[in-house]
Design a protein around this motif. Structure first.
Motif, PDB file in Angstrom:
ATOM      1  N   ARG A 115     -43.591 -57.933 -13.033  1.00  0.00           N
ATOM      2  CA  ARG A 115     -44.287 -58.276 -11.786  1.00  0.00           C
ATOM      3  C   ARG A 115     -43.509 -59.266 -10.943  1.00  0.00           C
ATOM      4  O   ARG A 115     -43.729 -59.389  -9.737  1.00  0.00           O
ATOM      5  CB  ARG A 115     -45.674 -58.844 -12.112  1.00  0.00           C
ATOM      6  CG  ARG A 115     -46.640 -57.819 -12.669  1.00  0.00           C
ATOM      7  CD  ARG A 115     -47.898 -58.441 -13.225  1.00  0.00           C
ATOM      8  NE  ARG A 115     -47.618 -59.274 -14.399  1.00  0.00           N
ATOM      9  CZ  ARG A 115     -48.566 -59.860 -15.127  1.00  0.00           C
ATOM     10  NH1 ARG A 115     -49.836 -59.719 -14.802  1.00  0.00           N
ATOM     11  NH2 ARG A 115     -48.241 -60.588 -16.178  1.00  0.00           N
ATOM     12  N   ASP A 116     -42.593 -60.018 -11.588  1.00  0.00           N
ATOM     13  CA  ASP A 116     -41.739 -60.956 -10.866  1.00  0.00           C
ATOM     14  C   ASP A 116     -40.500 -61.211 -11.719  1.00  0.00           C
ATOM     15  O   ASP A 116     -40.324 -60.617 -12.795  1.00  0.00           O
ATOM     16  CB  ASP A 116     -42.472 -62.267 -10.564  1.00  0.00           C
ATOM     17  CG  ASP A 116     -43.101 -62.897 -11.804  1.00  0.00           C
ATOM     18  OD1 ASP A 116     -42.429 -62.917 -12.861  1.00  0.00           O
ATOM     19  OD2 ASP A 116     -44.250 -63.362 -11.725  1.00  0.00           O
ATOM     20  N   ASN A 117     -39.616 -62.112 -11.263  1.00  0.00           N
ATOM     21  CA  ASN A 117     -38.355 -62.349 -11.965  1.00  0.00           C
ATOM     22  C   ASN A 117     -38.546 -62.879 -13.382  1.00  0.00           C
ATOM     23  O   ASN A 117     -37.699 -62.653 -14.262  1.00  0.00           O
ATOM     24  CB  ASN A 117     -37.483 -63.334 -11.173  1.00  0.00           C
ATOM     25  CG  ASN A 117     -36.868 -62.693  -9.952  1.00  0.00           C
ATOM     26  OD1 ASN A 117     -36.643 -61.482  -9.930  1.00  0.00           O
ATOM     27  ND2 ASN A 117     -36.587 -63.493  -8.930  1.00  0.00           N
ATOM     28  N   ARG A 118     -39.646 -63.563 -13.636  1.00  0.00           N
ATOM     29  CA  ARG A 118     -39.883 -64.105 -14.977  1.00  0.00           C
ATOM     30  C   ARG A 118     -40.123 -63.002 -15.998  1.00  0.00           C
ATOM     31  O   ARG A 118     -39.917 -63.211 -17.190  1.00  0.00           O
ATOM     32  CB  ARG A 118     -41.074 -65.069 -14.967  1.00  0.00           C
ATOM     33  CG  ARG A 118     -40.871 -66.334 -14.138  1.00  0.00           C
ATOM     34  CD  ARG A 118     -42.157 -67.122 -14.061  1.00  0.00           C
ATOM     35  NE  ARG A 118     -43.226 -66.344 -13.431  1.00  0.00           N
ATOM     36  CZ  ARG A 118     -44.496 -66.731 -13.349  1.00  0.00           C
ATOM     37  NH1 ARG A 118     -44.861 -67.899 -13.865  1.00  0.00           N
ATOM     38  NH2 ARG A 118     -45.392 -65.976 -12.759  1.00  0.00           N
TER      39      ARG A 118
END
Length: 211
Positions: A115-118
């Motif tokens: 869902r995001d870079n993490r």
């Protein structure tokens, strides 16, 4: 954020109705023997129940490692169009089984992009497993090639010059499929989802970081 519950009964609509994700890891047939013939781990009635549950919005995460687990899971995977090969998938030369976007054997998809870079996954390592053919509509997550050989042993871990072999070309060991209102994710290797200290040297495997 997850509540984990161990399943101890046959799959039925009542058993599955409260679940969001059904996780099955290395199923085995009733005999539990590591030699051919491999018996299915699930009855045809159970397969039909799980298929209908996924179609109506359930999510199946099926992990089936090398023979006999791949053969034991074959009828369930087949209900969704996946064809497990009941063997051992090895990278030739005992080289590390690295899959990465850079090497083009790990794809960009909803799972690896997150869902995001993490949550992004750029590379993973596997530790010998099984291989399967995915249906055309599936998203391949990890794919094999000619650097892999699939050995079809009649007894687990016993190989010789007469053991049938297949090239890894066209086979995969990770894929996902939108199925009706639900989703199926299948992997042919289990150790990558564990955190082990393996063998007498306590070698880190799976999600345990290496020094």
């Amino acid at each position: 954020g997850y509540i984990l519950k161990a399943g101890k009964e046959k799959f039925s609509p009542t058993f599955l109705e409260t679940m969001k994700i059904l996780v099955i890891a290395n199923p085995m047939g009733d005999t539990g023997e590591w030699k051919l013939p491999t018996l299915p781990a699930f009855t045809e009635k159970e397969v039909a129940v799980v298929e209908e549950w996924v179609k109506n919005g359930g999510n199946l995460f099926l992990i089936a490692d090398h023979m006999p687990c791949a053969g034991a899971a074959a009828n369930l995977a087949g209900a969704f169009g996946f064809n497990f090969i009941n063997g051992f998938a090895f990278r030739r030369g005992n080289k590390p089984e690295m899959f990465s976007k850079k090497l083009k054997n790990l794809s960009s998809n909803l799972i690896t992009d997150g869902r995001d870079n993490r949550e992004k996954v750029d590379s993973i390592e596997m530790f010998t497993g099984s291989a399967f053919l995915a249906p055309p509509q599936a998203t391949v997550i990890t794919n094999l090639d000619d650097s892999y050989v699939i050995e079809l042993a009649s007894i687990a871990w016993q190989f010789n010059e007469t053991t049938p072999k297949l090239s890894g070309r066209h086979f995969v060991n990770g894929a996902m499929l939108e199925y009706g209102k639900g989703r199926v994710v299948i992997f042919g290797e289990a150790a990558m989802f564990t955190a082990q200290l393996a063998g007498p040297n306590q070698t880190p495997m799976g999600m345990n970081p290496r020094s």
